[in-house]
Design a protein around this motif. Sequence first.
Motif, mmCIF file in Angstrom:
data_model
loop_
_atom_site.group_PDB
_atom_site.id
_atom_site.type_symbol
_atom_site.label_atom_id
_atom_site.label_comp_id
_atom_site.label_asym_id
_atom_site.label_seq_id
_atom_site.Cartn_x
_atom_site.Cartn_y
_atom_site.Cartn_z
ATOM 1 N N VAL A 63 52.375 10.158 55.050
ATOM 2 C CA VAL A 63 53.754 10.434 55.447
ATOM 3 C C VAL A 63 53.970 11.940 55.405
ATOM 4 O O VAL A 63 53.665 12.596 54.414
ATOM 5 N N TYR A 64 54.494 12.469 56.502
ATOM 6 C CA TYR A 64 54.678 13.916 56.579
ATOM 7 C C TYR A 64 55.891 14.350 55.766
ATOM 8 O O TYR A 64 56.959 13.751 55.864
ATOM 9 N N ASP A 65 55.704 15.395 54.950
ATOM 10 C CA ASP A 65 56.764 15.907 54.073
ATOM 11 C C ASP A 65 57.653 16.868 54.878
ATOM 12 O O ASP A 65 57.289 18.022 55.119
ATOM 13 N N GLU A 66 58.829 16.374 55.295
ATOM 14 C CA GLU A 66 59.729 17.170 56.136
ATOM 15 C C GLU A 66 60.297 18.377 55.396
ATOM 16 O O GLU A 66 60.487 19.446 55.976
ATOM 17 N N GLU A 67 60.569 18.193 54.104
ATOM 18 C CA GLU A 67 61.124 19.299 53.316
ATOM 19 C C GLU A 67 60.099 20.418 53.179
ATOM 20 O O GLU A 67 60.422 21.604 53.310
ATOM 21 N N GLN A 68 58.860 20.040 52.938
ATOM 22 C CA GLN A 68 57.792 21.043 52.848
ATOM 23 C C GLN A 68 57.582 21.731 54.195
ATOM 24 O O GLN A 68 57.316 22.934 54.262
ATOM 25 N N ASP A 69 57.742 20.958 55.274
ATOM 26 C CA ASP A 69 57.606 21.524 56.619
ATOM 27 C C ASP A 69 58.670 22.586 56.873
ATOM 28 O O ASP A 69 58.373 23.666 57.404
ATOM 29 N N ARG A 70 59.917 22.290 56.488
ATOM 30 C CA ARG A 70 60.991 23.273 56.684
ATOM 31 C C ARG A 70 60.724 24.549 55.901
ATOM 32 O O ARG A 70 60.929 25.664 56.398
#
Length: 525
Positions: free
Chosen positions: A457-464
């Motif tokens: 699952v891709y970590d959206e918060e880490q991506d931002r």
Amino acid sequence: MDAASSEYRERRAAMLGKLAELDAEHAKALAGGGDKYVQRHRGRGKLLARERIELLLDPDSPFLELSPLAAWGSDFPVGASVVTGIGVVEGVECLIVANDPTVRGGASNPWTVKKSFRASDIALENRLPVINLVESGGADLPTQKEIFIPGGRMFRDLTRLSAAGIPTIALVFGNSTAGGAYIPGMCDYTVMVKERAKVFLGGPPLVKMATGEESDDESLGGAEMHARTSGLADYMAVDEHDALRLGRRIVRRLNHRKLGPGPSAPVREPLYDPEELAGIVPEDLKVPFDPREVIARIVDGSEFDEFKPLYGTSLVTGWARLHGYPIGILANAQGVLFGAEAQKAAQFIQLANQADTPLLFLHNTTGYMVGAEYEQAGIIKHGALMINAVANSKVPHLTVVMGASYGAGNYGMCGRAYDPRFLFTWPSAKSAVMGPQQLAGVLSIVARAAAEARGQVYDEEQDRAMRELVETQIEAESLPFFLSGRLYDDGVIDPRDTRTVLGLCLSVVHNAPVRGADGFGVFRM
């Protein structure tokens, strides 16, 4: 362009703000090692580096300082402890290199070496006599691992200049020790100031350690000894002013002539006010601007004969004169370069070489167009066509980065890697492999695809957080101060000075013959 519009006033205000920041950074270079060391230097009865230059040059003549922001953003002082530039001495355009002894005794750090190399390249390409104003303690020893091996090129360059018939002169005002002793040793003419110049491979402490011999500065390497005994000094000056007088007299007797043609027409001022150049480039470089507004404010009489105006319209090409010299101009209009623009540029560059006409590149490009339609239409081979033409063109190239200079567009428009004779940037310029948002977005897409391939699952918060960090980093590394600090240009200039700077550069490049290429590489059609 409407200089009374709110849009113009906003752009001008933004540019003036950037110019105030530029002045602050230039002030750091002018301050040298700071007030304490400046006063100590003056207390010894010595002139500062720029004072020496001013007295050396012809009265009221200009001095085009090069790379004044070298070492910006590094651990070393802005300016890299050396002043380089082009000025007129006895009517002859000369390349001048002056150590700043208020910065760590004028010792050379890694950025000093790179700045000096750039100066040597300019002198060799443009047949400029070189005058070294020497006062340096040699290498900055804690960074010797970055200086010693590449630094030998300084002496190689001096001998190659001499072999090419380009005179080299050393005026020695103080220490010139260790490897630095070879600068006066390898120059064609050497002047030393009595009781001030100290030139030796090893000073008294090193001689004591190496041989056990007791010696003093004067008997080991003073001006009197070198003038009377070793023969290293060709002239002995009584003081600094006398050394500068002797330097001017040496240049007067060089009989050095320009090999390129002079201006072919009378100089005419632009019809449009160069002051308005401060309000042309938008703060947001995604907003296009018409480069013809720039051209109209830098060329003679604001006269521009546009070539292929209806074809490849996002690249403006055409002929003009600047300070009486003929030039061909390539200027980005809408940012993106398509196949038609690349083909148009290649033809225009060939024409300039056929006519032995120097080229001026005005950057505001996001690069060559991408996408399936354009790949299938041959954007790679068209971009290669333009880059081939730029790379193999033999007429002098001058480059000014006004706005964006991203991706391979930087190459096609003769960026630093393509060896323009001179490259200057405006405070509004930005240059990188791509824009910060695009680069961060590409990294995000790649990371997301990798996570999905692993079934994670891709970590959206880490991506931002990652995108914000990358955008901040790339934005900082795209700015002109950062790029100038690494000597990717020859200086950040006020847009209103562009005509003057380019006029000086055109005069300089005509010291050497101006001749176009006899042929180009294979053009993939």
